[in-house]
Design a protein around this motif. Structure first.
Motif, PDB file in Angstrom:
ATOM      1  N   ALA A  24       1.264   8.832  13.895  1.00  0.00           N
ATOM      2  CA  ALA A  24       0.272   8.893  12.813  1.00  0.00           C
ATOM      3  C   ALA A  24      -1.082   9.340  13.352  1.00  0.00           C
ATOM      4  N   GLU A  28      -3.309  12.750  12.429  1.00  0.00           N
ATOM      5  CA  GLU A  28      -4.733  12.788  12.106  1.00  0.00           C
ATOM      6  C   GLU A  28      -5.493  13.724  13.041  1.00  0.00           C
ATOM      7  N   THR A  86       9.048  10.960   8.127  1.00  0.00           N
ATOM      8  CA  THR A  86       8.769  10.008   7.052  1.00  0.00           C
ATOM      9  C   THR A  86       7.763   8.955   7.513  1.00  0.00           C
ATOM     10  N   PHE A  89       4.301  10.262   7.450  1.00  0.00           N
ATOM     11  CA  PHE A  89       3.742  10.341   6.100  1.00  0.00           C
ATOM     12  C   PHE A  89       3.380   8.977   5.518  1.00  0.00           C
ATOM     13  N   ILE A  90       4.152   7.927   5.810  1.00  0.00           N
ATOM     14  CA  ILE A  90       3.973   6.673   5.059  1.00  0.00           C
ATOM     15  C   ILE A  90       3.267   5.551   5.800  1.00  0.00           C
ATOM     16  N   ARG A  92       0.427   5.005   7.323  1.00  0.00           N
ATOM     17  CA  ARG A  92      -0.967   4.689   6.963  1.00  0.00           C
ATOM     18  C   ARG A  92      -1.096   4.228   5.509  1.00  0.00           C
ATOM     19  N   LYS A  93      -0.129   4.598   4.676  1.00  0.00           N
ATOM     20  CA  LYS A  93      -0.188   4.239   3.254  1.00  0.00           C
ATOM     21  C   LYS A  93       0.279   2.806   3.006  1.00  0.00           C
ATOM     22  N   ILE A  94       1.352   2.395   3.703  1.00  0.00           N
ATOM     23  CA  ILE A  94       1.906   1.063   3.423  1.00  0.00           C
ATOM     24  C   ILE A  94       1.662   0.067   4.547  1.00  0.00           C
ATOM     25  N   SER A  96       1.820  -0.676   9.009  1.00  0.00           N
ATOM     26  CA  SER A  96       2.903  -0.667   9.992  1.00  0.00           C
ATOM     27  C   SER A  96       3.836  -1.860   9.839  1.00  0.00           C
ATOM     28  N   ASN A  98       4.521  -3.635   7.059  1.00  0.00           N
ATOM     29  CA  ASN A  98       5.338  -3.435   5.861  1.00  0.00           C
ATOM     30  C   ASN A  98       6.416  -2.393   6.119  1.00  0.00           C
ATOM     31  N   MET A  99       6.029  -1.303   6.766  1.00  0.00           N
ATOM     32  CA  MET A  99       6.984  -0.240   7.037  1.00  0.00           C
ATOM     33  C   MET A  99       8.115  -0.738   7.934  1.00  0.00           C
TER      34      MET A  99
END
Length: 148
Positions: A24, A28, A86, A89-90, A92-94, A96, A98-99
């Motif tokens: 991630a 960036e 995947t 992509f995800i 930073r959104k949910i 680490s 949670n992922m």
């Protein structure tokens, strides 16, 4: 069971969690998620080639040998690419944790099914009440962590 294998499995979990953040950050830094995945796999390929050159003791199959292998047996690379891109992509959104919890829940459901039916050539390990209870507790832990 050999304790070194247990330690190695634990270290895989650590490296898997760290890999998500590193990839991630690379995304960036270069502002391109797909290129970040390409760099990640390219570096992994170089390392594998070095390890192969230094430690391989098995004969290298001939091209004809590869042509006899069912295409489904080459899906590991595609699944690895799916995982890495995947995650990039995800994560930073949910977040680490949670992922990783959702990944672990998906892994538990899949590996228990694989073990129960002996899929992919694995030995059969029936789903028993203690194993099912353990999986339910893992998923319950996932739900609690996802509640933030």
């Amino acid at each position: 069971m050999n304790w070194i294998f247990l330690v190695l499995a634990f270290l895989i979990g650590i490296s898997n969690a760290v890999q998500s953040g590193v990839n991630a950050q690379l995304r960036e830094s270069i502002n391109n998620p797909i290129l970040a995945g390409i760099f990640s796999f390219s570096i992994g390929l170089v390392i594998l080639l070095i390890v192969f050159a230094c430690f391989n003791e098995n004969p290298v199959p001939k091209i004809n040998d590869f042509q006899q292998i069912p295409l489904t047996r080459f899906l590991g690379g595609a699944l690895g690419a799916f995982y890495v891109i995947t995650v990039i992509f995800i994560v930073r959104k949910i977040g680490s944790s949670n992922m990783m919890c959702l990944i672990i829940a998906g892994q538990m459901a899949t590996v228990m099914t694989i073990d129960h039916f002996g899929l992919q050539g694995f030995a059969v390990h029936q789903i028993t009440l203690p194993r099912l209870t353990g999986a339910v507790l893992v998923v319950a832990g996932v739900v609690l962590i996802l509640k933030n």
